[in-house]
Design a protein around this motif. Sequence first.
Motif, PDB file in Angstrom:
ATOM      1  N   THR A 169       0.832  -1.208   0.000  1.00 62.27           N
ATOM      2  CA  THR A 169       0.000   0.000   0.000  1.00 62.27           C
ATOM      3  C   THR A 169       0.867   1.260   0.000  1.00 62.27           C
ATOM      4  O   THR A 169       0.480   2.302  -0.519  1.00 62.27           O
ATOM      5  CB  THR A 169      -1.003  -0.018   1.178  1.00 62.27           C
ATOM      6  N   TRP A 170       2.086   1.140   0.533  1.00 58.98           N
ATOM      7  CA  TRP A 170       2.983   2.301   0.583  1.00 58.98           C
ATOM      8  C   TRP A 170       3.648   2.585  -0.756  1.00 58.98           C
ATOM      9  O   TRP A 170       4.281   3.614  -0.945  1.00 58.98           O
ATOM     10  CB  TRP A 170       4.033   2.118   1.690  1.00 58.98           C
ATOM     11  N   TYR A 171       3.539   1.645  -1.676  1.00 59.29           N
ATOM     12  CA  TYR A 171       3.992   1.930  -3.040  1.00 59.29           C
ATOM     13  C   TYR A 171       3.055   2.968  -3.665  1.00 59.29           C
ATOM     14  O   TYR A 171       3.479   3.818  -4.434  1.00 59.29           O
ATOM     15  CB  TYR A 171       3.991   0.645  -3.877  1.00 59.29           C
ATOM     16  N   TRP A 172       1.785   2.884  -3.285  1.00 56.98           N
ATOM     17  CA  TRP A 172       0.764   3.718  -3.929  1.00 56.98           C
ATOM     18  C   TRP A 172       0.438   4.986  -3.139  1.00 56.98           C
ATOM     19  O   TRP A 172       0.076   6.004  -3.719  1.00 56.98           O
ATOM     20  CB  TRP A 172      -0.531   2.904  -4.082  1.00 56.98           C
ATOM     21  N   ASN A 173       0.492   4.896  -1.825  1.00 54.26           N
ATOM     22  CA  ASN A 173       0.068   6.039  -0.996  1.00 54.26           C
ATOM     23  C   ASN A 173       1.202   7.053  -0.835  1.00 54.26           C
ATOM     24  O   ASN A 173       1.982   6.971   0.102  1.00 54.26           O
ATOM     25  CB  ASN A 173      -0.412   5.541   0.367  1.00 54.26           C
ATOM     26  N   ARG A 174       1.264   7.983  -1.764  1.00 51.99           N
ATOM     27  CA  ARG A 174       2.363   8.963  -1.771  1.00 51.99           C
ATOM     28  C   ARG A 174       1.814  10.378  -1.653  1.00 51.99           C
ATOM     29  O   ARG A 174       2.456  11.345  -2.038  1.00 51.99           O
ATOM     30  CB  ARG A 174       3.151   8.849  -3.082  1.00 51.99           C
ATOM     31  N   TYR A 175       0.608  10.522  -1.180  1.00 53.67           N
ATOM     32  CA  TYR A 175      -0.020  11.841  -1.121  1.00 53.67           C
ATOM     33  C   TYR A 175       0.681  12.720  -0.080  1.00 53.67           C
ATOM     34  O   TYR A 175       1.331  12.208   0.839  1.00 53.67           O
ATOM     35  CB  TYR A 175      -1.519  11.691  -0.801  1.00 53.67           C
ATOM     36  N   PRO A 176       0.568  14.031  -0.216  1.00 53.39           N
ATOM     37  CA  PRO A 176       1.223  14.918   0.753  1.00 53.39           C
ATOM     38  C   PRO A 176       0.731  14.624   2.163  1.00 53.39           C
ATOM     39  O   PRO A 176      -0.486  14.550   2.391  1.00 53.39           O
ATOM     40  CB  PRO A 176       0.768  16.316   0.302  1.00 53.39           C
ATOM     41  N   GLY A 177       1.652  14.417   3.067  1.00 58.70           N
ATOM     42  CA  GLY A 177       1.296  14.151   4.467  1.00 58.70           C
ATOM     43  C   GLY A 177       1.151  12.670   4.791  1.00 58.70           C
ATOM     44  O   GLY A 177       0.900  12.321   5.946  1.00 58.70           O
ATOM     45  N   ALA A 178       1.310  11.800   3.780  1.00 57.22           N
ATOM     46  CA  ALA A 178       1.101  10.362   4.027  1.00 57.22           C
ATOM     47  C   ALA A 178       2.176   9.814   4.961  1.00 57.22           C
ATOM     48  O   ALA A 178       3.370   9.902   4.672  1.00 57.22           O
ATOM     49  CB  ALA A 178       1.125   9.591   2.712  1.00 57.22           C
ATOM     50  N   ARG A 179       1.751   9.315   6.058  1.00 62.55           N
ATOM     51  CA  ARG A 179       2.668   8.665   6.995  1.00 62.55           C
ATOM     52  C   ARG A 179       1.906   7.654   7.836  1.00 62.55           C
ATOM     53  O   ARG A 179       0.669   7.709   7.919  1.00 62.55           O
ATOM     54  CB  ARG A 179       3.375   9.681   7.892  1.00 62.55           C
ATOM     55  N   SER A 180       2.654   6.742   8.446  1.00 58.01           N
ATOM     56  CA  SER A 180       2.023   5.790   9.358  1.00 58.01           C
ATOM     57  C   SER A 180       1.613   6.552  10.613  1.00 58.01           C
ATOM     58  O   SER A 180       2.332   7.436  11.069  1.00 58.01           O
ATOM     59  CB  SER A 180       3.043   4.715   9.729  1.00 58.01           C
ATOM     60  N   ASP A 181       0.440   6.219  11.171  1.00 55.52           N
ATOM     61  CA  ASP A 181       0.139   6.827  12.467  1.00 55.52           C
ATOM     62  C   ASP A 181       0.267   5.776  13.571  1.00 55.52           C
ATOM     63  O   ASP A 181      -0.285   5.916  14.650  1.00 55.52           O
ATOM     64  CB  ASP A 181      -1.212   7.550  12.466  1.00 55.52           C
ATOM     65  N   THR A 182       1.022   4.732  13.252  1.00 55.66           N
ATOM     66  CA  THR A 182       1.444   3.756  14.268  1.00 55.66           C
ATOM     67  C   THR A 182       2.900   4.069  14.578  1.00 55.66           C
ATOM     68  O   THR A 182       3.688   4.312  13.664  1.00 55.66           O
ATOM     69  CB  THR A 182       1.362   2.324  13.695  1.00 55.66           C
ATOM     70  N   GLU A 183       3.257   4.036  15.855  1.00 59.44           N
ATOM     71  CA  GLU A 183       4.644   4.357  16.201  1.00 59.44           C
ATOM     72  C   GLU A 183       5.589   3.345  15.565  1.00 59.44           C
ATOM     73  O   GLU A 183       5.292   2.153  15.497  1.00 59.44           O
ATOM     74  CB  GLU A 183       4.815   4.356  17.719  1.00 59.44           C
ATOM     75  N   VAL A 184       6.723   3.863  15.133  1.00 54.95           N
ATOM     76  CA  VAL A 184       7.583   3.064  14.270  1.00 54.95           C
ATOM     77  C   VAL A 184       8.220   1.859  14.969  1.00 54.95           C
ATOM     78  O   VAL A 184       8.584   0.885  14.316  1.00 54.95           O
ATOM     79  CB  VAL A 184       8.638   3.991  13.621  1.00 54.95           C
ATOM     80  N   ASN A 185       8.299   1.900  16.286  1.00 52.01           N
ATOM     81  CA  ASN A 185       8.893   0.754  16.982  1.00 52.01           C
ATOM     82  C   ASN A 185       8.055  -0.514  16.828  1.00 52.01           C
ATOM     83  O   ASN A 185       8.525  -1.613  17.077  1.00 52.01           O
ATOM     84  CB  ASN A 185       9.115   1.058  18.473  1.00 52.01           C
ATOM     85  N   VAL A 186       6.792  -0.351  16.389  1.00 50.98           N
ATOM     86  CA  VAL A 186       5.968  -1.534  16.095  1.00 50.98           C
ATOM     87  C   VAL A 186       5.450  -1.514  14.657  1.00 50.98           C
ATOM     88  O   VAL A 186       4.584  -2.297  14.298  1.00 50.98           O
ATOM     89  CB  VAL A 186       4.762  -1.696  17.057  1.00 50.98           C
ATOM     90  N   TYR A 187       5.982  -0.598  13.856  1.00 50.36           N
ATOM     91  CA  TYR A 187       5.570  -0.586  12.458  1.00 50.36           C
ATOM     92  C   TYR A 187       6.737  -1.097  11.611  1.00 50.36           C
ATOM     93  O   TYR A 187       7.282  -0.398  10.746  1.00 50.36           O
ATOM     94  CB  TYR A 187       5.136   0.825  12.016  1.00 50.36           C
ATOM     95  N   CYS A 188       7.176  -2.287  11.926  1.00 54.85           N
ATOM     96  CA  CYS A 188       8.371  -2.843  11.301  1.00 54.85           C
ATOM     97  C   CYS A 188       8.421  -4.342  11.590  1.00 54.85           C
ATOM     98  O   CYS A 188       7.573  -4.873  12.288  1.00 54.85           O
ATOM     99  CB  CYS A 188       9.608  -2.156  11.863  1.00 54.85           C
ATOM    100  N   TYR A 189       9.451  -4.980  11.027  1.00 54.98           N
ATOM    101  CA  TYR A 189       9.618  -6.422  11.265  1.00 54.98           C
ATOM    102  C   TYR A 189      10.345  -6.682  12.577  1.00 54.98           C
ATOM    103  O   TYR A 189      11.189  -5.886  13.005  1.00 54.98           O
ATOM    104  CB  TYR A 189      10.451  -7.039  10.147  1.00 54.98           C
ATOM    105  N   PHE A 190      10.069  -7.842  13.137  1.00 58.23           N
ATOM    106  CA  PHE A 190      10.759  -8.284  14.343  1.00 58.23           C
ATOM    107  C   PHE A 190      11.588  -9.554  14.108  1.00 58.23           C
ATOM    108  O   PHE A 190      12.335  -9.964  14.970  1.00 58.23           O
ATOM    109  CB  PHE A 190       9.740  -8.592  15.455  1.00 58.23           C
TER     110      PHE A 190
END
Length: 545
Positions: free
Chosen positions: A51-72
């Motif tokens: 979805t991040w390949y497509w969602n490039r609109y101004p202001g687009a960012r995850s609203d989940t904190e990055v420490n859990v928006y990644c692989y473990f």
Amino acid sequence: MSNVAERTNATEIDAVVIGSGFAGLYSVHKLRNEMGLSVQGLDNAGGVGGTWYWNRYPGARSDTEVNVYCYFFDRDLYESWEWSERYPRHTEIRAYLNHVADRYDLRRSYQFNTQVESAVWDEESSRWIISTDRGQTFAARFLIEAVGLLSATNVPEFKGQESFKGQIYHTARWPHEDVDLSGKRVAVIGTGSSGIQVISELAPVVDHLTVFQRTPQWVVPSKHRPIDPELTKRIHDDYEGYHHSVIHSTTSFGFDESQISAESVSEDERHKRFEEVYNDGGGFQYMFRAFNDVGTSMVANKAATDVIEKKIRETVKDPALAEKLIPSEIYARRPLCCDNYYESFNRDNVTLVDVKETPITEFTENGVKVGDTEYEVDVIVLATGFDAVSGNQLRIHHEGRDGLELRDKWKERTKSYLGMTINGFPNLFMVYGPMGPFTNQPPVHEFQINWIADAIKYTLESGAATIEPTAEAENQWMVTCDEGAAATLFPKVNSWINGANVPGKPVVNYFFMGGMDAYAAITDADKASNFSEHFRIERKEPAAV
Ligand code: NA7
């Protein structure tokens, strides 16, 4: 040439993975690098990112904190990648996913710019015959669909759309080249997650912003700030423990969820606690960290929205405008957060148009018409969201056992077992499919993919041809999911969560809302019982291929 290859002219492969977002990439890594299977990845995008390949609109960012928006799954990856922001922008998320693709050499297994058109079960060979828009065919023992919960766009048809002379962009199909909107008159239709981000980002940049709001939503600030070094240290000091706490929580958002109900404390205490969490920022935090009953108790829910309502009135200078921005519905959509959202409406160059009572009438040559009023704009941004949860799956023609079509099976209800498997569709696994847990996604993707890998491993090692959930298991799971959802407030409000945002889509429950911890226990039990209770495993050798 083998039988199936000859009959179907297909390339044989152990597994096809559709999608190259968080879920698809890890699926390829798991199946190919760890299990040694031959894997073909396919994605209609031009590169990795999902979805991040497509969602490039101004202001687009995850609203989940990055420490859990990644692989473990790889501690070294976790610790060596340095994020620059607490809520990463789309550019940074894509950079991370591209890094992952390179680090595990995943790109060579992918073919991009390739739309999967159909997946048809071939009983004779126990293979999925997967066809693409490039005229290719693959015969795969296993099919992994990592096609995205929020990926298929919802594009309403507005009368006169073709007559508009300016540009129309959907947030989730934003052009890859820079779109300079400075000095332009811009319309934004939609005030969900994407809309509020694009509005807050564009308000200071454009000449004039006209926001077309059908339903106001409860928005809390995100309080964007650098990553908390204390939290990073805590995670590094106890990596396994932290990951365990993420999986064994309700929402997998990585913060300490409240164990206290708002109903159990005084009104003053409730108010104080909501203020505290509000001031720290974050939508999911506001819903799940202050108290544990905001999603289930009307009392708690009202206390939560009282505080947001007060903040809206304090922030928005024009009381009539504030009134329009205050939702009349309870707080039971996917919770939103964004900095400077309500502040944007204090600007002279921002106009709010309420399209609840009078919907958008049409697009004209010069702009957007509501009733008799025409709003002249240069650019229209459609922040109108997604055909969520089942949308992408249903855009592929699926035919399971005995010619059963997924579109027919899911006509009234999107049924599955655990959000990962479907009766009548053997050896097909979905990552975060319908009737899966309602949580933060990346850590749960990993969890599900590990489970899927174990199911595949068990099937292969036991010399079986197929694994498929029983109809009883699927039906019982639906009851479990529906009972869980009915105990929450979410079904009381219409949104993409219950399919109400797409005309004609069944408005039903699409999630297991019993929490990730409970979900983990249920799925672990299936694994521990060698999938014996809820699955039909055909122990015949697959027909010669
Ligand atoms: P959402 O949350 O589904 O929001 C879509 C918005 O578009 C919402 O405000 C809709 O109003 C509005 N909309 C849709 N169709 C129309 C028409 N025809 N006229 C006016 N307004 C319309 O999508 P997002 O992309 O913001 O976010 C989806 C998820 O992606 C988000 O929750 C995150 O998890 C990531 P409505 O509320 O239906 O009245």
